[in-house]
Write a protein that holds these residues in place. Sequence first.
Motif, mmCIF file in Angstrom:
data_model
loop_
_atom_site.group_PDB
_atom_site.id
_atom_site.type_symbol
_atom_site.label_atom_id
_atom_site.label_comp_id
_atom_site.label_asym_id
_atom_site.label_seq_id
_atom_site.Cartn_x
_atom_site.Cartn_y
_atom_site.Cartn_z
ATOM 1 N N ILE A 1 8.573 61.561 69.281
ATOM 2 C CA ILE A 1 9.788 62.363 69.461
ATOM 3 C C ILE A 1 9.624 63.760 68.868
ATOM 4 O O ILE A 1 10.593 64.472 68.648
ATOM 5 C CB ILE A 1 11.020 61.661 68.849
ATOM 6 N N GLU A 2 8.376 64.159 68.636
ATOM 7 C CA GLU A 2 8.049 65.506 68.187
ATOM 8 C C GLU A 2 8.799 65.930 66.936
ATOM 9 O O GLU A 2 9.487 66.953 66.926
ATOM 10 C CB GLU A 2 8.279 66.500 69.337
ATOM 11 N N PRO A 3 8.660 65.165 65.871
ATOM 12 C CA PRO A 3 9.298 65.536 64.611
ATOM 13 C C PRO A 3 8.550 66.703 63.971
ATOM 14 O O PRO A 3 7.426 67.014 64.371
ATOM 15 C CB PRO A 3 9.140 64.275 63.759
ATOM 16 N N GLU A 4 9.173 67.353 62.992
ATOM 17 C CA GLU A 4 8.500 68.456 62.306
ATOM 18 C C GLU A 4 7.902 68.011 60.988
ATOM 19 O O GLU A 4 6.958 68.607 60.494
ATOM 20 C CB GLU A 4 9.503 69.575 62.031
ATOM 21 N N LEU A 5 8.511 66.994 60.400
ATOM 22 C CA LEU A 5 8.086 66.558 59.069
ATOM 23 C C LEU A 5 7.727 65.070 59.113
ATOM 24 O O LEU A 5 8.512 64.254 59.599
ATOM 25 C CB LEU A 5 9.236 66.785 58.065
ATOM 26 N N ILE A 6 6.528 64.762 58.664
ATOM 27 C CA ILE A 6 6.090 63.363 58.639
ATOM 28 C C ILE A 6 5.796 62.971 57.207
ATOM 29 O O ILE A 6 5.046 63.667 56.511
ATOM 30 C CB ILE A 6 4.768 63.151 59.423
ATOM 31 N N VAL A 7 6.373 61.872 56.783
ATOM 32 C CA VAL A 7 6.038 61.326 55.479
ATOM 33 C C VAL A 7 5.010 60.222 55.707
ATOM 34 O O VAL A 7 5.274 59.266 56.443
ATOM 35 C CB VAL A 7 7.292 60.756 54.782
ATOM 36 N N CYS A 8 3.823 60.370 55.113
ATOM 37 C CA CYS A 8 2.787 59.348 55.253
ATOM 38 C C CYS A 8 2.659 58.646 53.907
ATOM 39 O O CYS A 8 2.230 59.256 52.928
ATOM 40 C CB CYS A 8 1.435 59.979 55.583
ATOM 41 N N ASP A 9 3.055 57.388 53.848
ATOM 42 C CA ASP A 9 3.015 56.658 52.581
ATOM 43 C C ASP A 9 1.756 55.803 52.537
ATOM 44 O O ASP A 9 1.706 54.752 53.166
ATOM 45 C CB ASP A 9 4.276 55.805 52.421
ATOM 46 N N GLU A 10 0.720 56.259 51.864
ATOM 47 C CA GLU A 10 -0.563 55.561 51.781
ATOM 48 C C GLU A 10 -1.066 55.154 53.177
ATOM 49 O O GLU A 10 -1.359 53.988 53.410
ATOM 50 C CB GLU A 10 -0.445 54.312 50.894
#
Lengths: 331, 330
Positions: B173-182
Amino acid sequence: MTAAPLQIRGLSIGYPSDHGRIQAVRDIDLDVAAGEFLGIVGESGSGKTQLLLAVLGLSAPRAELRGSIRYRGQELLGLDSAALNQVRGNRISMVFQDPMTALNPYLRIGRQITEVVRVHRRSTWRDAERRALDMLESVHIPEGPRRLRQYPHELSGGMRQRVMIAMALIAEPEILLADEPSTALDVTVQAQILKLFQELRARTGTAIVLVTHDLGVIAEVADRVAVMYAGRIMEQAPVHELFAHPRHPYTEALQQSIPRIDAPRPLHLASIGGVPPNPAALPAGCAFAPRCIYRLPICDAVAPPLIQSSPGHWKACHHDGPLGRLRGEAA
Amino acid sequence: MPPQSAALLAVRELSVTYRVAYRGGHTLLRAVNGVSFELARGETLGLVGESGSGKSTIARALLRLVPAESGVAMFHGSNLLELTGSRLQAMRRHLQLIFQDPLASLDPRMNIGDILGEPLRVFEPQLSGEQRRQRVLAMTRAVGLGAEHLHRFAHEFSGGQAQRIGIARALIIEPELIVCDEPLSALDVSIKSQISNLLKDLQRQLQLSLLFISHDLAAVRFSCDRVLVLYLGRVMEIAGCDALFSAGRHPYTRALIRAAPIPDPVAARARRSAPLEGEIPSPLFAPSGCVFRTRCPMAIDRCAREIPLLRQVGDSQVACHRAEEVGDGL
C-alpha cells in the motif's frame, strides 16, 4: 600424537517421517582431541545439534543411528543408559542453548547442582554443597551461598547459563559439548560466556565442542572448525587456515555473506541464492550443488568425499581450482 | 545524511510505562523514558540495545500497540500518539510493520495472493479485481517471488520466502514509514544476506524511511544511515553510522561494538579488551543518575547524582558526563 579421546566414524542419523526418511546426519567422521576447542558451524537443519545429541545417547527414540562413536576406545552407540551414565555428565557433559528449559524451575539452584555431584561422586550433602560453592565461584557467580537458595527464575539469563556450565563441569569432564550456549543471550553477556569457556578450558584442560550458527563466535574462540551443511561435514580446518583460505564454496559463501562491524559497509552483501535442501529429499550428488557458483557436471551425480587437501585441512568438494568468485559489491 | 528539516517523523520526549504485577500488588515499569529522535524521508535509523533497552517498546508505542505515557510523535502534521478512530486507521496506511517471525505473522488459512490483496482491499477499495491482481503480482515480483507462489499457503514457504511475503505485504500500500522489528533475526545465515540486500534495494528505490530495530550491530551497520543506542529506556547516543562504529562516544556504545563477534579470527583475537561486566538491570530498579553507571568502567560520583543530558560531542549526540574522554580508536 596420542589418539583423540572421542572418535566418530561413519555416523549417520535418520528419522522416519510422513514425508519420507529424513537424513539428519550423513556419514560423518570427526575426532575431538584432548583439550582442543572445536567449533562446529552450520545453519538450522545442518545436523549439528543431532550430532551432539547422538554422542550422549540423547537422540530421539525413533532415530536410526549407524556408524560408530567411541570414547577412549569404548563404543557408545547402542550402550544401555546405565553404562552410558558412566560417561555422560561425567566424562562428557553438555550445555544447552536455553538454560531456562534445561533447569528444573521447581528446585533451588543448590539442590540442582549438589544432585549432579551426588550422582557422579560418593559424597555427603555437605561436601556436595562445598563443591557447588567452589563451582559457582569458578564460573564467576558472586554471593554463592545466596544463589544456592534461589530458584532459576530469580537469576538472569547469563547467570542461568553460568549455572548450567558449573553443573556440566562439576564432574571434571574430559569433553564439554555446548549447543549454541550464547545464542539466547545479549551480546555483552555472550562475550562474557565465551570468555568463561576459554578460561575454563585453559584452567581445566577440558576439550570444548561448541556448536553455533555464528561464524563470528567461531572466529572468537575455536582452534579448529568443522563446517556442516545438510548433514555432512563440508570442510574442516584449523581456524586461521579456514578463514584465510576457505576451500569449500559453502564456507566461502558463509564468510562473504556476513556483514562486518569492523569494515565499511558494502553496497550489497555477497549472497547465496536458493535455500538449503529438504532433508527428506536430498539431491543425489553434493547437497550444496544447486546453490553453488562453482558447480561442475559431476557435482549433481556424485557426492564428493571429505578428503585431506593439505595437512589438517579437509574438504568435500569436486572443484579443485581457487575460490574467490563470490564478493559483495562495494559501495 | 538528509537534512533534519525533511523529518518525516519527529518524536519528542516519548515515555512508555507498563503496569506490572509486583509483590502481590502492582507497580509501574518505565520501559521508555524521555526518548527524542527524528527520522528523515528516505533514511534508515537503527535502534540498538540489549533486551530490556526499550527498542521494541518504542516501535509498539509508535504503532499504537501500547499506549504512550507522555510525549509527541509528529507524523504527517499530526501527533501519532493522539490519533483515534478513522484518522488513526487512515494513518496506518502510511506506517507499516515487518515482523521478526515471518511464518507466525502470516495467516495460515489464506493463500499468498489473498494475504497481499487484503491491505489493498482495505486501503484502496476503489481498485477493480484486475487492478488489484496486477498490483499484487508486481509486488510479488519486486520481492523476488513469482506468480506461481500466489496460490500457495504460508506453510509451503521457507523462512526467507515468508519474510519476502512479509515485506511485500508491508509495502503493497506504498507506506512511507516502515518499522522493522528484528527482520533478520529468525533467518538462517545464508538467507539473511538475501533479505538484507532486498530491504536495502527496496528502501532506496522507493525512498522509504525505515526504523530498523536489531540487536545485531553488524546488520545495523550494513542497513542503517544513523543509529540510536538505547539502555534501560534512555538514549545513550545518536550518531551517523560511520561515526558511531568508528568513534562512538558513549562507553556503552563502545562496549556493544567490542562485544560483537567479528568473523575473522585475526581481527577478533587482536581485540584484547575485557567484555563489559554484569547484565542490564531490571527497569524496576533503574540506577539513579546515569542508568548505565553500574556497568560503566568510567563511572564517577557525578554519574550517580546527575542524569547526563544528550549533547553534541564530535559527530555524536551523546548522554555521558565523560564523553570527551572517550578516545577515538576502538
